[in-house]
Design a protein around this motif. Structure first.
Motif, PDB file in Angstrom:
ATOM      1  N   SER A 148       0.838  -1.189   0.000  1.00  0.00           N
ATOM      2  CA  SER A 148       0.000   0.000   0.000  1.00  0.00           C
ATOM      3  C   SER A 148       0.877   1.246   0.000  1.00  0.00           C
ATOM      4  CB  SER A 148      -0.881   0.012   1.236  1.00  0.00           C
ATOM      5  OG  SER A 148      -1.409  -1.266   1.465  1.00  0.00           O
ATOM      6  N   PRO A 149       0.343   2.379  -0.479  1.00  0.00           N
ATOM      7  CA  PRO A 149       1.162   3.602  -0.530  1.00  0.00           C
ATOM      8  C   PRO A 149       1.380   4.214   0.859  1.00  0.00           C
ATOM      9  CG  PRO A 149      -1.060   4.027  -1.316  1.00  0.00           C
ATOM     10  CD  PRO A 149      -0.971   2.554  -1.100  1.00  0.00           C
ATOM     11  N   VAL A 150       2.506   4.908   0.985  1.00  0.00           N
ATOM     12  CA  VAL A 150       2.852   5.593   2.231  1.00  0.00           C
ATOM     13  C   VAL A 150       2.732   7.094   2.010  1.00  0.00           C
ATOM     14  CG1 VAL A 150       4.627   5.939   3.974  1.00  0.00           C
ATOM     15  CG2 VAL A 150       4.474   3.751   2.792  1.00  0.00           C
ATOM     16  N   PHE A 151       2.107   7.773   2.960  1.00  0.00           N
ATOM     17  CA  PHE A 151       1.948   9.221   2.838  1.00  0.00           C
ATOM     18  C   PHE A 151       2.562   9.953   4.021  1.00  0.00           C
ATOM     19  CE2 PHE A 151      -1.596   7.404   0.481  1.00  0.00           C
ATOM     20  CZ  PHE A 151      -1.528   8.107  -0.719  1.00  0.00           C
ATOM     21  N   VAL A 152       3.059  11.143   3.714  1.00  0.00           N
ATOM     22  CA  VAL A 152       3.409  12.059   4.792  1.00  0.00           C
ATOM     23  C   VAL A 152       2.328  13.134   4.808  1.00  0.00           C
ATOM     24  CG1 VAL A 152       4.979  13.890   5.467  1.00  0.00           C
ATOM     25  CG2 VAL A 152       5.876  11.662   4.830  1.00  0.00           C
ATOM     26  N   VAL A 153       1.627  13.218   5.934  1.00  0.00           N
ATOM     27  CA  VAL A 153       0.483  14.115   6.038  1.00  0.00           C
ATOM     28  C   VAL A 153       0.875  15.346   6.829  1.00  0.00           C
ATOM     29  CG1 VAL A 153      -1.829  14.352   7.006  1.00  0.00           C
ATOM     30  CG2 VAL A 153      -1.157  12.224   5.881  1.00  0.00           C
ATOM     31  N   LYS A 154       0.542  16.512   6.280  1.00  0.00           N
ATOM     32  CA  LYS A 154       0.800  17.760   7.012  1.00  0.00           C
ATOM     33  C   LYS A 154      -0.511  18.505   7.166  1.00  0.00           C
ATOM     34  CE  LYS A 154       5.523  18.377   5.433  1.00  0.00           C
ATOM     35  NZ  LYS A 154       6.379  19.025   4.434  1.00  0.00           N
ATOM     36  N   ALA A 155      -0.716  19.101   8.311  1.00  0.00           N
ATOM     37  CA  ALA A 155      -1.942  19.871   8.514  1.00  0.00           C
ATOM     38  C   ALA A 155      -1.736  20.820   9.678  1.00  0.00           C
ATOM     39  CB  ALA A 155      -3.104  18.935   8.808  1.00  0.00           C
ATOM     40  N   LYS A 156      -2.621  21.786   9.771  1.00  0.00           N
ATOM     41  CA  LYS A 156      -2.527  22.744  10.877  1.00  0.00           C
ATOM     42  C   LYS A 156      -2.824  22.041  12.192  1.00  0.00           C
ATOM     43  CE  LYS A 156      -2.607  27.563  10.572  1.00  0.00           C
ATOM     44  NZ  LYS A 156      -2.781  28.218   9.245  1.00  0.00           N
ATOM     45  N   GLU A 157      -3.994  21.390  12.219  1.00  0.00           N
ATOM     46  CA  GLU A 157      -4.369  20.686  13.452  1.00  0.00           C
ATOM     47  C   GLU A 157      -3.991  19.221  13.291  1.00  0.00           C
ATOM     48  OE1 GLU A 157      -8.110  21.996  15.612  1.00  0.00           O
ATOM     49  OE2 GLU A 157      -8.450  22.716  13.572  1.00  0.00           O
ATOM     50  N   ILE A 158      -2.692  18.962  13.382  1.00  0.00           N
ATOM     51  CA  ILE A 158      -2.178  17.649  13.012  1.00  0.00           C
ATOM     52  C   ILE A 158      -2.694  16.555  13.946  1.00  0.00           C
ATOM     53  CG2 ILE A 158      -0.015  17.847  14.326  1.00  0.00           C
ATOM     54  CD1 ILE A 158      -0.319  16.333  10.830  1.00  0.00           C
ATOM     55  N   TYR A 159      -2.891  16.907  15.234  1.00  0.00           N
ATOM     56  CA  TYR A 159      -3.292  15.890  16.196  1.00  0.00           C
ATOM     57  C   TYR A 159      -4.702  15.370  15.887  1.00  0.00           C
ATOM     58  CZ  TYR A 159      -3.343  13.336  20.556  1.00  0.00           C
ATOM     59  OH  TYR A 159      -3.380  12.327  21.487  1.00  0.00           O
ATOM     60  N   LYS A 160      -5.560  16.293  15.439  1.00  0.00           N
ATOM     61  CA  LYS A 160      -6.932  15.923  15.093  1.00  0.00           C
ATOM     62  C   LYS A 160      -6.907  14.970  13.896  1.00  0.00           C
ATOM     63  CE  LYS A 160     -11.205  18.202  13.856  1.00  0.00           C
ATOM     64  NZ  LYS A 160     -11.667  19.491  13.296  1.00  0.00           N
ATOM     65  N   VAL A 161      -6.100  15.324  12.898  1.00  0.00           N
ATOM     66  CA  VAL A 161      -5.970  14.481  11.712  1.00  0.00           C
ATOM     67  C   VAL A 161      -5.470  13.097  12.109  1.00  0.00           C
ATOM     68  CG1 VAL A 161      -4.762  14.197   9.515  1.00  0.00           C
ATOM     69  CG2 VAL A 161      -5.545  16.471  10.241  1.00  0.00           C
ATOM     70  N   TYR A 162      -4.454  13.111  12.995  1.00  0.00           N
ATOM     71  CA  TYR A 162      -3.866  11.862  13.461  1.00  0.00           C
ATOM     72  C   TYR A 162      -4.931  10.958  14.074  1.00  0.00           C
ATOM     73  CZ  TYR A 162      -1.123   8.930  16.742  1.00  0.00           C
ATOM     74  OH  TYR A 162      -0.592   7.901  17.462  1.00  0.00           O
ATOM     75  N   ARG A 163      -5.786  11.538  14.909  1.00  0.00           N
ATOM     76  CA  ARG A 163      -6.843  10.752  15.561  1.00  0.00           C
ATOM     77  C   ARG A 163      -7.823  10.168  14.551  1.00  0.00           C
ATOM     78  NH1 ARG A 163      -8.002  13.734  21.063  1.00  0.00           N
ATOM     79  NH2 ARG A 163      -8.826  15.319  19.684  1.00  0.00           N
ATOM     80  N   GLU A 164      -8.147  10.981  13.545  1.00  0.00           N
ATOM     81  CA  GLU A 164      -9.097  10.522  12.532  1.00  0.00           C
ATOM     82  C   GLU A 164      -8.488   9.391  11.690  1.00  0.00           C
ATOM     83  OE1 GLU A 164     -12.322  11.405  11.998  1.00  0.00           O
ATOM     84  OE2 GLU A 164     -12.140  12.522  13.883  1.00  0.00           O
ATOM     85  N   LEU A 165      -7.158   9.510  11.433  1.00  0.00           N
ATOM     86  CA  LEU A 165      -6.512   8.503  10.592  1.00  0.00           C
ATOM     87  C   LEU A 165      -6.574   7.112  11.231  1.00  0.00           C
ATOM     88  CD1 LEU A 165      -3.388  10.425   9.271  1.00  0.00           C
ATOM     89  CD2 LEU A 165      -5.244   9.488   7.912  1.00  0.00           C
TER      90      LEU A 165
END
Lengths: 371, 618
Positions: free
Chosen positions: B231-248
């Motif tokens: 599967s592909p690997v992504f590097v995710v960047k965002a302002k509210e990174i912790y929120k994104v992390y939880r959703e992932l």
């Protein structure tokens, strides 16, 4: 096939390591020295200066006479307390304030005048050897007095003894202990040192060098054995000097034989330690294990403190399985009896057999792997 | 003849009760640099010892140079061809002997003749830079130098196969690169290398690798073959990174929060969910090449940990939670900590990074008041460390402060009592937390029976029982596998971000810097650099430029070539890492006449920062 060069390189490495490590140096050389001094000076087998208590109901001339005869010599007994009641006596014995007590009944003197009197000797029996000796002293002194009294009453005893001591004419216990200590220390010190020789490499991890390299088992073990032996020779020299010059125990036999048999025993002791080194995997365990396995048998089963002949059958068998027993016998024979070489051969051969057995086991049991 | 052939290898301890290696197969070809990667207890050491004939294996087929190592007699001559370096810094050295005497002794062990010995010794000691230290006792060398000396010693008889058990663990990054360079140069002369490591980032330095866990191989092959995820690997960047992390976490069990980015492996069948999430939350997702950790995480799967609020500290500490001001700690004439200063802010994760012997543990112990500083000032929670401050501190020492002969539960009760917490309170905490920490089935086991990762969790829990506002953790992740390590960092992050706990943590893994808000790099008692990891790397990028990886068949020549043209370089197996402010393109390389096979952009890592900052200060 083996290479002398490899053996010597192991020896060289061991000696260098030892010389550069202060703590090892101290343990290797100071421990046997201090053992020799502590045992030689401190181990006194004679029972002397025993504190006595007296409970005298008779308050007679005779009872005072008996007490004074027992203590007049000043060496064996002294009176610590005069009790006024049985309760006091009880207390003093219980608390170890006195080790024995003399109890004279009311009619002690009266009975004596009638022909026969008895007084009681109470002895603290928690230390049987001492108790036995106290009883014997008191008996001996009383018998001597009885003899005198009997003579005065005109009775002659038909048999008497004239003792004379051979080999240790003055019955000097210190000499015997000092020589025995040499055997005990030589049983312990080289074994402990060589017991650490392989274990320390197991602990540090450098043993893998030996496992993985092409050095042979024989070369490695011989190298270790030789380094243990060489170090112990120095110890032996120091210990012998202490015996001869500091304790000044007179040597009656040949110095050469003394040194020769001591070297043989040192080799046996070194091989024994090395054998233990094959089994243990931590230095602490090896140290304690070796101390227990050498100290206990050497002190108990070799005639160091108690004569072998007075032991039971089982103990006698055990004695003969312990190399120190033969060395102790050799030592005493050379030291006190100036026994000729031919007389010593069987014991020397036994030591040689022990050495061959121990080193052979070493070779068989040491594996060039962790498991 | 192949150096090592192994099929279905099985090694057990305690009469079969503990299985160390379970059905392992691999082949080492002549000229390989074969790397075993795995956490502590994976079975790497056991395998290596079996290969060298030091440990008897139970079953399977194992041939070293065509001979079964279990066969004592037949294997003895093979030992001439191999060398083994056990795990641990300078383990096989004789500490009282000098550098030269050590080498000489090894030469004697292998029966190397005098002339040959002198020639090889000079060559080896000179290439390792130890020649000028040849009279120094081995015990007085630094960790890196000891490892180099170990290498010299085992190379004196020109073995064909080097078996090295974790030669770089705990070694400073500068020495680590030197050790690798040595290995490459020996390898170039035809020596085969079999080596293990617990550093994931060393994977690509070999020609072949085998990823190991619990006695089994997860994957094996050449790095480029192996390190590809389905599967592909992504590097995710965002302002509210912790929120994104939880959703992932709702999509996959592979997200790892590293500073201000999340690295995630998205399964093929979840790609649409991922896209939807991206649209909803508006984050950027850059596809990247997978690395070994991605692979490990994809195969094994991570676990989400969320802490209950009971660890929220009741007491609050000042804004400057820990102040260390020009602290010096000397032992005799040895300076363990040499004028280090830093301030840890409340709620921050502060990392002390450095190799073994850098002074990290001494520094932590000095801060905790276990050692008296030789000079300097230390404030914890605004005060000099005393009885009342100690109540505010949680601490786990290196190797963990647990009693091996007590059960997990008994240990926790004991530590609770030490901090004056009643047995009932500890009981209720443990029952609430045990499921989250996945400790339920371990509670009644003796600590000595636990795997390393579980021990680490228990130690952490025992330091948390009294809800301290400041936490000191000394090498908590040493030797732990990436999954366990992620659990650990999740807990630390929650404590810090949700409950405002201040965390000071030491590690010798350079890549763990990513998990810290700020780090202090330490080497030989001195601070090398301090700052946010991203900042430090950015700063280095500004001075050095971007990093590229050049794939080549002749790495030494390529590197030499680039160096002559003024590039900064580092060797990575058959690859050369090059740093340049000017963009490096294939055309440029062709113009310069550099021999190469492929060119890929690379990253500046924390190790780069360490190496260049240390070299700068020399």
């Amino acid at each position: 096939m083996f290479s002398l060069k490899r053996i010597l390189s192991v020896v060289k490495k061991e000696i260098k390591e030892l010389l550069r490590d202060r703590i090892s140096l101290i343990t290797v050389f100071a421990v046997p020295l201090s053992m020799m001094l502590v045992f030689g000076y401190g181990l006194k087998l004679e029972i002397k200066h025993v504190p006595l208590g007296v409970l005298d109901f008779s308050k007679s001339y005779l009872s005072r006479e008996v007490v004074s005869k027992l203590t007049s010599n000043g060496e064996y007994f002294y009176v610590k307390h005069y009790f006024s009641s049985e309760r006091e006596l009880d207390r003093a014995l219980t608390f170890g304030d006195v080790r024995g007590a003399l109890v004279f009944p009311f009619n002690f003197e009266k009975e004596f005048k009638k022909g026969h009197a008895a007084f009681q000797l109470l002895v603290d029996g928690t230390f049987p050897y001492r108790a036995e000796v106290i009883k014997n002293y008191v008996n001996a002194i009383v018998s001597l007095e009885n003899l005198k009294i009997a003579k005065r009453r005109g009775v002659e005893l038909p048999v008497s003894v004239e003792p004379r001591y051979w080999f240790n004419e003055s019955l000097n216990q210190d000499y015997v202990v000092a020589v025995g200590t040499l055997a005990v220390v030589l049983a312990i010190a080289p074994a402990v040192f060589s017991a650490l020789l392989i274990v320390k490499e197991k602990e540090s991890g450098s043993i893998y060098n030996v496992y993985v390299s092409s050095i042979g088992k024989f070369e490695y073990l011989t190298g270790k054995l030789l380094s243990g032996f060489i170090v112990s020779i120095f110890n032996l020299a120091v210990l012998l000097s202490i015996l001869l010059f500091l304790f000044q125990v007179p040597l009656k036999g040949s110095l050469l034989l003394l040194v020769f048999s001591s070297l043989m025993f040192t080799a046996v002791s070194t091989a024994f330690g090395l054998l233990l080194s094959v089994f243990f995997s931590s230095q602490a365990a090896a140290f304690i294990g070796t101390v227990i396995l050498t100290v206990v048998p050497s002190i108990l089963y070799t005639g160091y403190l108690t004569p072998i002949s007075s032991m039971g059958r089982e103990a006698l068998i055990v004695s003969h399985l312990i190399p120190t027993f033969y060395y102790m016998r050799l030592l005493k024979n050379i030291y006190f009896k100036a026994a000729p070489f031919s007389y010593l051969v069987p014991d020397l051969l036994t030591l040689l057999a022990f050495f061959t057995l121990l080193f052979g086991l070493n070779y068989l049991l040491f594996k060039k792997r962790e498991r | 003849m192949r150096p090592v052939e192994c099929e279905n290898l099985r090694i057990t301890y305690r009469k079969g009760k503990t299985v160390a290696v379970d059905g392992l197969s691999f082949t080492v070809d002549s000229g390989d640099i074969y790397i075993f990667i795995g956490p502590d207890g994976a079975g790497k050491s056991s395998t290596f010892k079996a290969v060298c004939g030091v440990l008897r294996y139970d079953s399977g087929r194992l041939l070293t140079f065509g001979v079964d190592p279990n066969d004592d007699r037949a294997f003895e001559p093979v030992k001439e061809k191999i060398s083994f370096m056990p795990q641990g810094l300078g383990q096989n050295l004789y500490k009282k002997l000098s550098v030269e005497e050590n080498v000489d002794f090894f030469a004697d062990l292998y029966g190397v003749n005098r002339k040959e010995r002198e020639r090889r010794k000079e060559l080896l000691l000179k290439t390792t830079g130890l020649w000028e230290f040849r009279d120094r006792p081995a015990g007085k060398l630094s960790g890196g130098m000891m490892q180099k000396l170990s290498l010299c010693c085992i190379l004196i008889h020109k073995p064909e196969l080097l078996v090295l058990d974790e030669p770089t663990t705990g070694v400073d990054p500068v020495s680590r690169r030197e050790i690798w360079r040595l290995l490459y140069s020996f390898n170039r002369e035809g020596q085969t290398v079999l080596l293990s490591t617990s550093y994931m980032d060393e994977a690509e330095r070999g020609t072949e690798l085998l990823l190991m866990k619990s006695g089994k191989s997860i994957v094996s092959g050449s790095y480029d073959e192996v390190v590809s995820t389905t599967s592909p690997v992504f590097v995710v960047k965002a302002k509210e990174i912790y929120k994104v992390y939880r959703e992932l976490w709702k999509i996959t069990n592979t997200p790892r929060l590293k500073g201000d980015i999340v690295r995630v492996v998205v399964p093929q069948n979840k790609l649409s969910d991922f896209k939807a999430l991206q649209e909803r939350l508006g984050f950027s997702a850059e596809p990247v090449d997978p690395d070994l950790e991605d692979l490990f995480v994809e195969r094994v799967g991570l676990r989400r940990v969320e802490l209950p609020p009971l660890f929220k500290p009741a007491v609050s500490v000042p804004e400057e939670a820990v102040v260390v001001d020009r602290v010096v700690k000397k032992f005799g004439n040895f300076t363990a900590v040499d004028g280090v200063s830093f301030r840890v802010k409340r709620g921050e994760i502060f990392g002390l990074l450095g190799p073994n012997g850098a002074g990290k543990t001494t520094l932590i112990k000095t801060i905790l008041g276990l050692y008296r500083p030789t000079s300097g000032r230390i404030l914890v929670a605004g005060k000099p460390v005393g009885r009342d401050v100690k109540k505010l501190i949680g601490y786990t020492s290196q190797k963990f402060s647990l009693y091996h002969d007590l059960t997990v539960f008994e240990n926790l009760i004991y530590w609770g009592n030490v901090y004056g917490i009643s047995q009932n309170t500890v009981r209720s905490i443990v029952f609430q937390v045990a499921p989250i920490f996945e400790l339920n089935r371990f509670l009644n086991l003796l600590v000595s029976e636990l795997p390393l990762g579980i021990k680490q969790r228990v130690a952490l829990l025992s330091a948390l029982l009294h809800s301290p506002p400041i936490l000191f953790l000394d090498e908590p992740t040493s030797g732990v596998d990436p999954v366990e390590r992620d659990v650990f960092w999740q807990v630390i992050r929650e404590l810090s971000k949700e409950f405002g706990v201040t965390v000071l943590v030491t590690t010798h893994y350079m890549d763990e810097a990513e998990y810290c808000d700020r780090v202090l790099l330490m080497n030989r008692g001195k601070a090398v650099a301090v700052g946010a990891p991203r900042r430090l790397k950015e700063e280095l990028r500004e001075t050095l430029g971007n990093a590229y990886l050049i794939y080549t068949d002749s790495p030494f020549e390529t590197e030499e070539f680039l160096k002559e043209r003024g590039f900064k370089t580092a060797l990575f197996g058959r690859k050369v890492k090059v740093y340049s402010k000017e963009p490096v393109t294939e055309n440029l390389l062709r113009e310069l006449g550099v021999p190469f096979r492929a060119l890929k952009p690379s990253r500046i890592t924390m190790e780069d920062v360490f190496v260049f900052r240390v070299l700068e200060n020399v």
